[in-house]
Motif scaffolding. Structure first.
Motif: not given
Lengths: 204, 447
Positions: A100-103, A188-190, A196-197
């Motif tokens: 979310r921060d990246m987004a 980006v969030e997706a 990362l998961m």
């Protein structure tokens, strides 16, 4: 210890044991994962603590112990490193928070609730900044919706910790109609959360 | 803490914020389990297996409490000597049974081996019994909430989560801000990759499957955890943890807790200066046990039952302690490990409570000890469990010449009794050791 117990202990040592310890695969653990992210995302010398996405007051209040639940090495052993319901929840919360921060960096002008901001644009390293910027600027149009742009982003995050087949499935997911018209921030969030998961990234 | 009836609702609301009633989520026949563990070796002679002062005056057993114990007698007339330190537990005497003279692994006197024996039934470690109790249908997201670290080598503890109150509160806040929901395309994609990576025989696949299992339960777990919001900053850490445990129970996060309470100093009192703290340490032990029992009993589960009604508990250490050390004056001696005898308290749901079962020997200076005792304790500085008739559920008067674990009330029987209470298969039941028989279930303990 007296003689009788020593005698029985000797017998016990020779005849043990009822259960054989099993070595299970587990996470890389919090600190190694944090170090990988720091190296891949941040400028050299910049601090990074994934734990801030579990506890926004990490810097002022200290660690509440949530980070340790993601696996830590203690006495040469990985503790809390086996996947379970709680640590998967924690990984998801942490990684989706980071994503979310990246987004947010893509959506600087967007109206959004206050965010944690574990890192700022100025603190990102050149390589990651370029990979993220390519998606931010152009998605869903132009050069961004291409394999090279997605591959750059994948490699910036996951590197070669997961096989390329994982990238291909991830790429197809992001190129699917679900994200065809999505704003860059959503994409980006997706993209970051799902990369990362990946078990190749999280597991030792 | 005071219970306040809420008119028209038929439930109780407690003043402590952690204790606020919420609808039970584990159905009409809930079963919780609490294992309380005091690490270091608890000295039974300061609680429910005391010795008369005459034995101290005769130089047999150190007694830094310096008072005559009193008889603690059950409804059937079975008696043990208890110190005044146990007084805070008197209100709950019908809610637990005292098991005295419980033998651990007589072959080892190390902390880790006996902790392994306690948790896993093997001095070298193995599978902890608490996750076994929870296995099967209706399994919850977390096997057990854990307080404190446990010094045992255990292999099935991935679902035992050592989460403290502040960590839980912090996570709850995050989850209220950013809920996790299934049906989200990203969430489902991640699940799909875990499933794909989980198809295989190796360790990576196995861990991927475990990740998938965890993630599938994440939305429900998140919904449970985000309800946790009442950390009382003024409460003691113990009270906060017990409150968290009850909240986890209520929310259906876990049916079990393993609590290793911290004491003000070490319970492993080899040094005389440490041994002299035994009265203070045991006062703390009793306070902590009473806190758990009080909290369980004052927290309603539903309109008819409180949490003590629906919780089984077991309280123990990894072993007891010797009476004294050789070569030290009786008023300035430490105590060493004694795996031949400890006290276990067991109670709550499914247990026939209020009894005194088993006993230790060496109750007086002139008691004739068995040849087995003499072999295992050549210096006569330990109590040992008396031989036990598992069928009659009483101690035996004989003095065995050789050591056979099956002659004694062994911890393996206590755990097997829990397995029976939980209807677990006999294949899980502990034996006394390799090539030894299965330890019998203590049917007399089951209500």
């Amino acid at each position: 210890m007296n003689f009788g117990i020593i005698t029985l202990a000797t017998v016990g040592l020779l005849t043990s044991s009822l259960f054989a310890p099993v070595c299970e695969a587990g996470y890389r653990g919090y600190y190694l994962t944090n170090e990988m992210l720091k190296t891949r995302l941040m400028k050299e010398g910049t601090g990074f603590a994934l734990g801030i996405y579990l506890n926004p007051k990490l810097a002022t209040d200290g660690d509440t112990g949530l980070s340790e639940l993601l696996g830590i090495y203690s006495g040469g052993r990985l503790v809390n490193g086996e996947p379970n319901g709680v640590n998967m929840l924690l990984w998801y919360v942490a990684m989706s928070g980071l994503a979310r921060d990246m987004a947010r960096i893509c959506e600087l002008d967007a109206v959004a609730p206050p965010m944690i901001v574990g890192f700022a644009k100025a603190e990102m390293n050149e390589s990651f900044s370029q990979a993220l910027g390519a998606l931010c600027v152009a998605w869903p149009h132009g050069r961004a919706r291409t394999e090279p742009a997605l591959l750059n982003f994948w490699l910036a995050l996951v590197s070669f910790d997961a096989p390329m087949e994982e990238f291909e499935v991830w790429r197809d997911f992001l190129m699917s109609p679900t994200f065809a018209a999505a704003p860059a921030g959503i994409l980006v969030e997706a993209a970051a959360t799902s990369a990362l998961m990946n078990p190749g990234f999280l597991l030792e | 803490m005071k219970a306040i009836p809420v008119a028209g609702v038929g439930t109780l609301l407690l003043t402590h914020p952690w204790m606020a009633f919420s609808a039970p989520k584990l159905g009409p026949d809930p079963h919780f389990f609490v294992q309380i563990y005091f690490e270091g070796g608890m000295d039974p002679s300061y609680l429910f297996d005391a010795r008369p002062l005459a034995m101290t005056q005769a130089g047999k057993i150190a007694n830094y409490l310096g008072e005559e114990p009193a008889a603690w007698t059950d409804a059937a007339g079975r008696t043990t000597w208890a110190t005044s330190l146990t007084d805070p537990l008197k209100p709950y005497r019908d809610r637990f049974t005292i098991l005295n003279g419980v033998v651990m692994t007589a072959a080892f006197d190390g902390h880790e081996q006996n902790a392994n024996y306690l948790f896993a039934g093997d001095p070298f470690g193995g599978e902890a019994f608490v996750p076994h109790l929870n296995a099967g249908s209706g399994r919850r997201p977390v096997d057990a909430l854990q307080a404190g670290s446990i010094g045992a080598t255990l292999t099935n503890v991935g679902g035992i989560v050592p989460m403290g109150p502040s960590a839980a509160e912090s996570l709850a806040k995050r989850l209220r801000e950013y809920p996790i929901q299934s049906g989200d395309p990203v969430f489902d994609f991640v699940k799909g990759r875990l499933a794909a990576n989980g198809r295989g025989p190796g360790r990576f696949s196995s861990a991927s499957r475990a990740m998938l299992s965890g993630l599938e339960g994440a939305p429900a777990l998140a919904a449970m955890v985000r309800e946790i919001s009442n950390l009382d900053p003024a409460a003691t850490p113990d009270r906060q943890f017990v409150g968290l445990m009850l909240d986890f129970f209520k929310q259906g996060v876990t049916p079990s807790a393993i609590i290793r309470f911290q004491l003000s100093s070490v319970l492993d009192t080899h040094a005389p200066s440490d041994a002299k703290k035994q009265p203070a340490l045991n006062r703390q032990i009793v306070e902590k046990i009473a806190l758990v029992l009080k909290s369980l009993s004052e927290t309603p589960y539903d309109g008819q039952r409180n949490f003590l009604d629906v919780t089984t508990f077991m309280i123990s250490s990894e072993f007891g302690r010797t009476f004294r050390q050789i070569g030290k004056p009786i008023d300035d001696t430490g105590t060493d490990h004694n795996p031949l005898c400890q006290t276990v308290l067991i109670g709550g749901k499914g247990i026939k409570n209020g009894m005194v079962i088993g006993a230790s020997d060496f109750q007086s200076t002139d008691e004739t000890l068995s040849p087995t005792h003499a072999m295992l304790d050549a210096e006569s500085i330990r109590a040992m469990g008396r031989p036990f008739d598992h069928r009659q559920f009483t101690t035996r008067p004989d003095l065995p010449a050789t050591y056979k674990p099956s002659d004694y009330l062994n911890l393996a029987s206590v755990v097997n009794t829990l397995y029976r209470l939980y209807n677990k298969p006999d294949t899980l039941h502990r034996t006394y050791g390799r090539n030894e028989p299965t330890a019998p279930v203590l049917n007399g303990l089951l209500s």
